[in-house]
Write a protein that holds these residues in place. Structure first.
Motif, short mmCIF file in Angstrom:
data_model
loop_
_atom_site.label_atom_id
_atom_site.label_comp_id
_atom_site.label_asym_id
_atom_site.label_seq_id
_atom_site.Cartn_x
_atom_site.Cartn_y
_atom_site.Cartn_z
N TYR A 186 71.81 40.40 6.34
CA TYR A 186 71.21 39.41 5.54
C TYR A 186 71.59 39.18 4.09
O TYR A 186 71.86 40.23 3.53
CB TYR A 186 69.77 39.76 5.54
N PRO A 187 71.33 37.98 3.51
CA PRO A 187 71.81 37.80 2.25
C PRO A 187 70.90 38.37 1.28
O PRO A 187 69.84 37.65 0.67
CB PRO A 187 71.75 36.13 2.27
N GLY A 328 74.04 32.70 0.82
CA GLY A 328 72.79 32.70 1.68
C GLY A 328 72.89 32.77 3.12
O GLY A 328 71.82 32.36 3.71
N ASN A 329 73.88 32.98 3.54
CA ASN A 329 74.14 33.02 4.85
C ASN A 329 74.02 34.70 5.43
O ASN A 329 73.85 35.50 4.97
CB ASN A 329 75.84 32.76 5.26
N ILE A 330 73.56 34.53 6.85
CA ILE A 330 73.34 35.66 7.67
C ILE A 330 74.73 35.99 8.45
O ILE A 330 75.08 34.75 9.03
CB ILE A 330 72.37 35.50 8.62
N VAL A 331 75.25 36.92 8.53
CA VAL A 331 76.49 37.35 9.14
C VAL A 331 76.16 37.94 10.36
O VAL A 331 75.23 39.09 10.38
CB VAL A 331 77.61 38.33 8.14
N LEU A 332 76.90 37.76 11.64
CA LEU A 332 76.63 38.22 12.78
C LEU A 332 78.21 38.65 13.24
O LEU A 332 79.09 38.01 13.25
CB LEU A 332 76.07 37.52 13.99
N ALA A 403 65.73 47.42 6.15
CA ALA A 403 66.35 46.36 6.84
C ALA A 403 67.33 45.29 6.25
O ALA A 403 67.22 44.20 6.55
CB ALA A 403 65.34 45.34 7.45
N PRO A 404 68.15 45.80 5.54
CA PRO A 404 69.35 45.26 5.21
C PRO A 404 70.20 44.73 6.04
O PRO A 404 70.90 43.44 6.02
CB PRO A 404 70.15 45.83 4.08
N ASN A 405 70.23 45.26 7.33
CA ASN A 405 71.15 44.86 8.56
C ASN A 405 70.11 45.08 9.49
O ASN A 405 69.17 46.02 9.79
CB ASN A 405 72.09 45.78 8.62
N SER A 406 70.30 44.29 10.73
CA SER A 406 69.59 44.46 11.88
C SER A 406 70.92 44.85 13.05
O SER A 406 71.67 43.88 13.27
CB SER A 406 68.81 43.21 12.18
N TYR A 407 70.65 45.84 13.75
CA TYR A 407 71.57 46.36 14.57
C TYR A 407 70.98 45.79 15.81
O TYR A 407 69.97 46.04 16.29
CB TYR A 407 71.72 47.72 14.69
N THR A 408 71.84 44.97 16.57
CA THR A 408 71.48 44.20 17.65
C THR A 408 71.85 45.09 19.18
O THR A 408 70.91 45.28 19.93
CB THR A 408 71.87 42.89 17.83
N VAL A 409 73.10 45.19 19.51
CA VAL A 409 73.49 46.15 20.60
C VAL A 409 74.52 46.95 20.22
O VAL A 409 75.36 46.66 19.23
CB VAL A 409 73.94 45.23 21.69
#
Length: 452
Positions: A186-187, A328-332, A403-409
């Protein structure tokens, strides 16, 4: 290969994109004699034995082309100590290798390996004499090449194709849990993403189970903790207990997320929907993951999320830009760690890695950095695995809270191959998928071709 090669190879890393991950503990390498090196650390390091030394380079690679290494795309010839020697390279087409007649393990024998306790007659080098690596970026084209018998093995295909190979008579899959994970970053310096409640709310909206099952066809595992099980031995006191504790905060829970997000937007006076873009690299599965997350978020009253994808090299150059974090972008993106738990914290959370791999949005969590430092760079952590696990548990708990990052899988490595390629098993890290499958005495692994 001599001690000087080892000592001077650190020069190659000094200005690279992974310098912060190497020089966090390394201080100095001293040549004692031709075959002895003393490596000094800046402080105690519980992960030193797996972190050091770095890859070792021939002197030509260090002195003649330190910035580009032994890259055949720059007309340089790779040199190594392995069982194969480089033969040729055609740009974006293929690379060819052949058996090296003077391979050191052939000369010394397996008994030269202090740990060897395998069967008599196990080969000292691969039994495949020639290897041709076809460079095919498109997944569908690689799958077609395998189906047509043009190649014997490939990996990284779209997960939707795996079912065909699992049931096919002439093909099979080799699957193992990987040291990799996908994550949203997240930004965190930009409003309203600088409020951890917004980030925690998104964290509880992410449909991890659905992503793993529907996007990756069951070939990924939901990431309910920031730590994959493969790195859990030294990274937690009890992995099952850690997962049980953190899962209620990371499993999809729209009601809890709504309550948290409503509290945050009311306190902040933020107008909704909050607009943002998820940026990712253009692979089919990851793009579908980004689109699903964007859809789930946009189905709430709080967000209006779009998705933009880029070619991988372009994407990496973009997100490593020094001012990217202000957009302000979210990186995946996906990332591979190591067997060390610290790698799953440092790369994406430590401020030392801002502008390197892989802190793109200037994440700075000094209180967690301090705990992570104790978990790795302290005498107590080196001497007491219980203390180390306890410290890391605090780190994972803190990451879910902030939660600066969200781990997905968490990833798996899946290799599709012809049944004529006998004995092959894939590896945890993609960088070693090909050499490990051919010959790995440490696991008594050897593969060969059985053609009629």
């Amino acid at each position: 290969m001599t001690a000087e090669n080892v000592a001077r190879s650190y020069e190659v890393v000094e200005n690279s994109s992974i310098s912060a991950q190497t020089f966090d503990s390394f201080l100095y390498a001293e040549v004692v004699d031709d075959y002895t090196v003393n490596i000094y650390g800046q402080e105690p390091d519980a992960e030193a034995d797996n972190q050091l030394p770095v890859d070792v380079y021939p002197m030509e690679h260090i002195e003649e082309y330190p910035d580009t290494g032994a890259d055949p795309r720059n007309d340089h010839t790779p040199i190594g100590t392995g069982p194969y020697q480089f033969e040729s390279y055609e740009t974006e087409e293929r690379a060819e290798f052949s058996s090296f007649d003077d391979y050191w393990l052939d000369d010394l024998g397996l008994d030269a390996l202090e740990w060897w306790d395998g069967p008599d007659g196990f080969p000292t080098s691969p039994v495949v004499d020639e290897v041709v690596v076809a460079i095919v970026q498109d997944n569908a084209t690689r799958a077609a090449a395998l189906n047509n018998g043009e190649i014997d093995l490939t990996y990284g295909l779209n997960t939707g194709t795996y079912g065909e190979y699992r049931s096919a008579e002439d093909f099979r899959l080799s699957v193992t849990n990987a040291g990799a994970y996908n994550f949203l970053q997240y930004p965190v310096t930009q409003s309203p993403w600088d409020d951890p409640r917004i980030r925690r709310g998104v964290n509880q909206l992410i449909p991890r189970a659905q992503i793993a099952e529907n996007i990756y066809n069951g070939y990924r595992n939901p990431a309910y903790t920031p730590l994959p099980e493969m790195a859990a031995k030294a990274g937690t006191v009890d992995y099952e207990a850690l997962t049980e504790e953190l899962r209620p905060q990371t499993e999809q829970n729209t009601e809890a997320a709504t309550e948290l997000l409503q509290e945050a937007v009311d306190d902040l006076g933020v107008e909704t929907p909050i607009e943002a873009t998820i940026e990712t690299n253009a692979t089919d599965d990851r793009l579908r993951e980004a689109e699903l997350i964007a859809q789930v978020l946009s189905n709430t009253e709080f967000f209006d999320i779009s998705v933009e994808d880029f070619e991988f090299t372009t994407f990496i150059q973009r997100i490593l830009g020094s001012e990217y974090y202000q957009q302000g972008n979210i990186v995946l993106i996906g990332l591979s760690g190591t067997f060390n738990p610290g790698s799953f914290y440092d790369a994406v959370n430590s401020i030392d890695n801002f502008g390197q791999c892989c802190n793109f949005n200037r994440i700075d969590t000094p209180e967690l950095d301090e705990i992570a430092t104790e978990a790795r760079f302290s005498v107590e952590a080196v001497e007491d695995s219980q203390f180390r696990g306890e410290q890391y548990d605090k780190v994972w708990q803190g990451l879910i809270e902030q939660a600066p990052n969200s781990y997905t899988v968490f990833g798996t490595n899946v290799t599709a191959l012809s049944t004529e390629y006998v004995g092959y098993n894939t590896y945890t890290f993609s960088s070693s998928i090909l050499p490990y499958g051919l010959h790995a005495p440490e696991d008594q692994q050897v593969a060969y071709l059985n053609r009629e």
